[in-house]
Motif scaffolding. Structure first.
Motif, mmCIF file in Angstrom:
data_model
loop_
_atom_site.group_PDB
_atom_site.id
_atom_site.type_symbol
_atom_site.label_atom_id
_atom_site.label_comp_id
_atom_site.label_asym_id
_atom_site.label_seq_id
_atom_site.Cartn_x
_atom_site.Cartn_y
_atom_site.Cartn_z
ATOM 1 N N MET A 159 -90.159 11.879 -13.518
ATOM 2 C CA MET A 159 -89.268 11.031 -15.165
ATOM 3 C C MET A 159 -88.519 9.636 -14.513
ATOM 4 N N GLU A 160 -88.512 9.661 -12.827
ATOM 5 C CA GLU A 160 -87.657 8.150 -12.841
ATOM 6 C C GLU A 160 -88.984 6.973 -12.506
ATOM 7 N N TYR A 161 -88.018 6.098 -12.114
ATOM 8 C CA TYR A 161 -88.846 4.525 -12.529
ATOM 9 C C TYR A 161 -90.170 4.448 -11.372
ATOM 10 N N GLY A 162 -90.951 4.409 -11.548
ATOM 11 C CA GLY A 162 -92.575 4.891 -10.954
ATOM 12 C C GLY A 162 -93.349 5.560 -11.336
ATOM 13 N N ASN A 163 -93.729 6.384 -12.774
ATOM 14 C CA ASN A 163 -93.622 8.091 -12.937
ATOM 15 C C ASN A 163 -95.014 7.568 -13.059
ATOM 16 N N LYS A 164 -95.763 8.189 -11.166
ATOM 17 C CA LYS A 164 -97.027 8.280 -11.229
ATOM 18 C C LYS A 164 -97.137 10.201 -11.213
ATOM 19 N N LEU A 165 -98.336 10.135 -12.735
ATOM 20 C CA LEU A 165 -98.350 11.246 -12.934
ATOM 21 C C LEU A 165 -99.796 11.637 -12.613
ATOM 22 N N ARG B 9 -88.632 18.230 -19.749
ATOM 23 C CA ARG B 9 -88.126 18.542 -18.574
ATOM 24 C C ARG B 9 -87.555 19.201 -17.829
ATOM 25 N N TYR C 154 -90.599 15.843 -14.816
ATOM 26 C CA TYR C 154 -91.321 15.658 -16.233
ATOM 27 C C TYR C 154 -92.470 16.085 -15.896
ATOM 28 N N LEU D 41 -99.867 12.188 -26.327
ATOM 29 C CA LEU D 41 -99.405 12.619 -25.929
ATOM 30 C C LEU D 41 -98.198 13.674 -27.196
ATOM 31 N N TYR E 289 -101.021 16.522 -22.905
ATOM 32 C CA TYR E 289 -101.662 14.975 -23.462
ATOM 33 C C TYR E 289 -102.919 16.220 -23.933
ATOM 34 N N PHE F 61 -102.423 14.822 -13.129
ATOM 35 C CA PHE F 61 -102.952 16.249 -14.254
ATOM 36 C C PHE F 61 -103.558 16.906 -13.495
ATOM 37 N N GLY F 62 -103.912 17.745 -14.155
ATOM 38 C CA GLY F 62 -104.845 19.093 -14.559
ATOM 39 C C GLY F 62 -106.374 18.953 -15.001
#
Lengths: 113, 112
Positions: free
Chosen positions: A95-101, A51, A32, A46, A36, A103-104
């Motif tokens: 993109m699943e339960y617990g979506n820790k992103l 995806r 995912y 966003l 932003y 970042f650049g």
């Protein structure tokens, strides 16, 4: 863990020109990829996401492309306008339960009129 | 629909003091995230709540940081004692499961 590199750090374009921001990621488990936009003094919002089951997505003047093999994705803004001036962040995550992103570092885009 | 809100918007404290940041997520969002942006660098993940439970706190820098989400609604992030390197913008975000994250306006923390 995941690592996201974003280039360029600053980008100046003339109004009406196109702008391209590129990101690479390291973890093949990421599927995912949101982008932003943060205007001065405002919250990150966003603007488009993609995806890993698609290679390209477009929304009016904004498009994102994804190359899973090379692990890179790009934001394309066409016909830039002064209101496009902002900091843009790419991110990657599962993109699943617990979506820790992850970042650049962000790209400061300046559109000169 | 109200967005994610954060309080305060700015906080200036001295090294060694304590600060508590608050985040109110969008109503109905079980997922709540804390992130931090330091000195113009990337936005870094701190931790993730699902309702009142900590799902992932791998990004918390050290034990001077304590996050809570009692009752599964709003969350607080306490820094005690604050150090100079804790300065930055602290963002909160919330989401529905497997959905986009909505960010708050951030709290700008300055430690002198």
């Amino acid at each position: 863990g995941e690592n996201v590199e974003q280039h360029p750090s600053t980008l100046s374009v003339q109004e009406g020109d196109s702008a391209v921001i590129k990101c690479t990621y390291s973890d093949s488990a990421s599927n995912y990829f949101p982008w932003y936009k943060q205007e001065l003094g405002k919250r990150p919002q966003l603007i488009i996401d993609i995806r890993s089951n698609v290679g390209e997505k477009k929304d009016q003047r904004i498009a994102v492309t994804l190359n899973k093999t090379a692990k890179h994705f790009s934001l394309h803004i066409t016909e830039t306008q002064p209101e496009d001036s902002a900091v843009y962040f790419c991110a990657a995550g599962p993109m699943e339960y617990g979506n820790k992103l992850v970042f650049g570092a962000g790209t400061i885009l300046r559109v000169k009129s | 629909e109200a967005g994610v809100t954060q309080f305060p918007s700015h906080s200036v404290i001295e090294k060694g003091q304590t600060v508590t940041l608050r985040c109110d997520p969008i109503s109905g969002h079980d997922n709540l995230y804390w992130y931090r942006r330091v000195m113009g660098k990337e936005i870094k993940f701190l931790l993730h709540f699902v309702k009142e439970s900590k799902q992932d706190e791998s990004g918390m820098p050290n034990n001077r940081f304590l996050a809570e989400r009692t009752g599964g609604t709003y969350s607080t992030l306490k820094v005690q004692p604050a150090e100079l390197e804790d300065s930055g913008v602290y963002f909160c975000a919330s989401s529905l499961p497997n959905n986009e994250q909505f960010f708050g306006p951030g709290t700008r923390l300055t430690v002198l």
